[in-house]
Design a protein around this motif. Structure first.
Motif, mmCIF file in Angstrom:
data_model
loop_
_atom_site.group_PDB
_atom_site.id
_atom_site.type_symbol
_atom_site.label_atom_id
_atom_site.label_comp_id
_atom_site.label_asym_id
_atom_site.label_seq_id
_atom_site.Cartn_x
_atom_site.Cartn_y
_atom_site.Cartn_z
ATOM 1 N N UNK A 64 -13.007 -2.549 9.204
ATOM 2 C CA UNK A 64 -13.892 -3.504 8.562
ATOM 3 C C UNK A 64 -15.337 -3.173 8.930
ATOM 4 N N UNK A 65 -16.313 -3.555 8.088
ATOM 5 C CA UNK A 65 -17.716 -3.294 8.419
ATOM 6 C C UNK A 65 -18.093 -3.870 9.779
ATOM 7 N N UNK A 66 -18.763 -3.054 10.597
ATOM 8 C CA UNK A 66 -19.190 -3.489 11.907
ATOM 9 C C UNK A 66 -18.125 -3.452 12.977
ATOM 10 N N UNK A 67 -16.916 -3.017 12.656
ATOM 11 C CA UNK A 67 -15.835 -2.947 13.627
ATOM 12 C C UNK A 67 -15.295 -1.530 13.717
ATOM 13 N N UNK A 68 -14.644 -1.226 14.830
ATOM 14 C CA UNK A 68 -14.033 0.076 15.014
ATOM 15 C C UNK A 68 -12.732 0.179 14.240
ATOM 16 N N UNK A 69 -12.371 1.407 13.882
ATOM 17 C CA UNK A 69 -11.087 1.637 13.246
ATOM 18 C C UNK A 69 -9.960 1.292 14.219
ATOM 19 N N UNK A 101 -5.089 14.474 9.837
ATOM 20 C CA UNK A 101 -5.343 14.544 8.401
ATOM 21 C C UNK A 101 -5.382 13.129 7.848
ATOM 22 N N UNK A 102 -6.447 12.794 7.107
ATOM 23 C CA UNK A 102 -6.669 11.427 6.640
ATOM 24 C C UNK A 102 -6.916 11.381 5.144
ATOM 25 N N UNK A 103 -6.499 10.269 4.515
ATOM 26 C CA UNK A 103 -6.890 9.976 3.154
ATOM 27 C C UNK A 103 -8.247 9.294 3.115
ATOM 28 N N UNK A 104 -8.688 8.913 1.913
ATOM 29 C CA UNK A 104 -10.011 8.315 1.731
ATOM 30 C C UNK A 104 -10.009 6.799 1.767
ATOM 31 N N UNK A 105 -8.853 6.170 1.824
ATOM 32 C CA UNK A 105 -8.760 4.743 2.028
ATOM 33 C C UNK A 105 -8.593 3.934 0.755
ATOM 34 N N UNK A 106 -8.081 2.706 0.910
ATOM 35 C CA UNK A 106 -7.968 1.741 -0.174
ATOM 36 C C UNK A 106 -8.388 0.373 0.364
ATOM 37 N N UNK A 107 -9.171 -0.373 -0.408
ATOM 38 C CA UNK A 107 -9.785 -1.611 0.066
ATOM 39 C C UNK A 107 -8.866 -2.802 -0.163
ATOM 40 N N UNK A 130 0.831 -1.190 0.000
ATOM 41 C CA UNK A 130 0.000 0.000 0.000
ATOM 42 C C UNK A 130 0.874 1.251 0.000
ATOM 43 N N UNK A 131 0.420 2.296 -0.698
ATOM 44 C CA UNK A 131 1.139 3.555 -0.778
ATOM 45 C C UNK A 131 0.283 4.687 -0.234
ATOM 46 N N UNK A 132 0.924 5.644 0.424
ATOM 47 C CA UNK A 132 0.288 6.862 0.918
ATOM 48 C C UNK A 132 1.082 8.028 0.357
ATOM 49 N N UNK A 133 0.538 8.683 -0.668
ATOM 50 C CA UNK A 133 1.215 9.780 -1.349
ATOM 51 C C UNK A 133 0.683 11.111 -0.848
ATOM 52 N N UNK A 134 1.584 12.046 -0.564
ATOM 53 C CA UNK A 134 1.220 13.336 0.005
ATOM 54 C C UNK A 134 1.423 14.463 -0.993
ATOM 55 N N UNK A 174 2.284 -8.840 4.085
ATOM 56 C CA UNK A 174 2.647 -10.197 3.712
ATOM 57 C C UNK A 174 1.863 -11.192 4.553
ATOM 58 N N UNK A 175 1.785 -12.433 4.065
ATOM 59 C CA UNK A 175 1.079 -13.510 4.771
ATOM 60 C C UNK A 175 -0.317 -13.071 5.180
ATOM 61 N N UNK A 176 -1.045 -12.505 4.242
ATOM 62 C CA UNK A 176 -2.351 -11.936 4.545
ATOM 63 C C UNK A 176 -3.360 -13.011 4.942
ATOM 64 N N UNK A 177 -4.225 -12.655 5.886
ATOM 65 C CA UNK A 177 -5.266 -13.522 6.411
ATOM 66 C C UNK A 177 -6.631 -12.920 6.103
ATOM 67 N N UNK A 178 -7.693 -13.747 6.062
ATOM 68 C CA UNK A 178 -9.031 -13.187 5.818
ATOM 69 C C UNK A 178 -9.405 -12.077 6.794
ATOM 70 N N UNK A 179 -8.971 -12.161 8.039
ATOM 71 C CA UNK A 179 -9.295 -11.131 9.013
ATOM 72 C C UNK A 179 -8.579 -9.810 8.765
ATOM 73 N N UNK A 180 -7.646 -9.767 7.805
ATOM 74 C CA UNK A 180 -7.020 -8.517 7.396
ATOM 75 C C UNK A 180 -7.895 -7.725 6.428
ATOM 76 N N UNK A 181 -9.000 -8.295 5.965
ATOM 77 C CA UNK A 181 -9.894 -7.613 5.042
ATOM 78 C C UNK A 181 -10.455 -6.351 5.690
ATOM 79 N N UNK A 182 -10.260 -5.196 5.040
ATOM 80 C CA UNK A 182 -10.686 -3.915 5.589
ATOM 81 C C UNK A 182 -10.354 -2.818 4.598
ATOM 82 N N UNK A 183 -10.881 -1.625 4.854
ATOM 83 C CA UNK A 183 -10.400 -0.429 4.186
ATOM 84 C C UNK A 183 -9.213 0.096 4.992
#
Length: 121
Positions: free
Chosen positions: A40-45, A110-116, A20-24, A83-92
């Motif tokens: 993730x939906x239904x969970x806190x950030x 200051x926040x970006x709009x996110x990447x899924x 993932x990249x965060x460009x300023x 790396x070694x991603x798991x289903x529970x890593x699914x989120x914005x």
């Protein structure tokens, strides 16, 4: 005014990798602490990882060595290698800028709009 744009998300199978990249724009990232959060939906950030202007890093306990945060000041960009991603890593995944202190608790301003990121078989 500082603006952040995330990119690099996508759909992968368990065990896969993404960067993932965060460009300023409107400011230089070495003036700020930068953090990656996810929601993730239904969970806190929740905080994932932070890096200070001086290069100090912090990681959430659930990362367990799978993720790496880094910066390229010449490109005004911060990265999160997943790396070694798991289903529970699914989120914005969002990046934010602010003070490094208490970054993982959501103190950034200051926040970006996110990447899924989607991890499924």
């Amino acid at each position: 005014q500082l603006q952040l744009v995330e990119s690099g998300g996508g759909s992968v199978q368990p065990g896969g990798s993404l960067r993932l990249s965060c460009a300023a724009s409107g400011g230089t990232l070495d003036h700020y602490g930068i953090g990656w959060f996810r929601q993730a939906p239904g969970k806190e950030r929740e905080g994932v990882s932070c890096i200070s202007g001086g290069g100090s890093t912090a990681y959430a306990d659930f990362v367990k060595g799978r993720f790496t945060i880094s910066r390229d000041n010449a490109k005004n960009t911060v990265y999160l290698q997943l790396k070694s991603l798991k289903p529970e890593d699914t989120a914005i995944y969002y990046c934010g800028a602010g003070g490094f202190a208490h970054c993982l608790r959501g103190s950034l301003e200051v926040w970006g709009q996110g990447t899924l990121v989607t991890v499924s078989s």
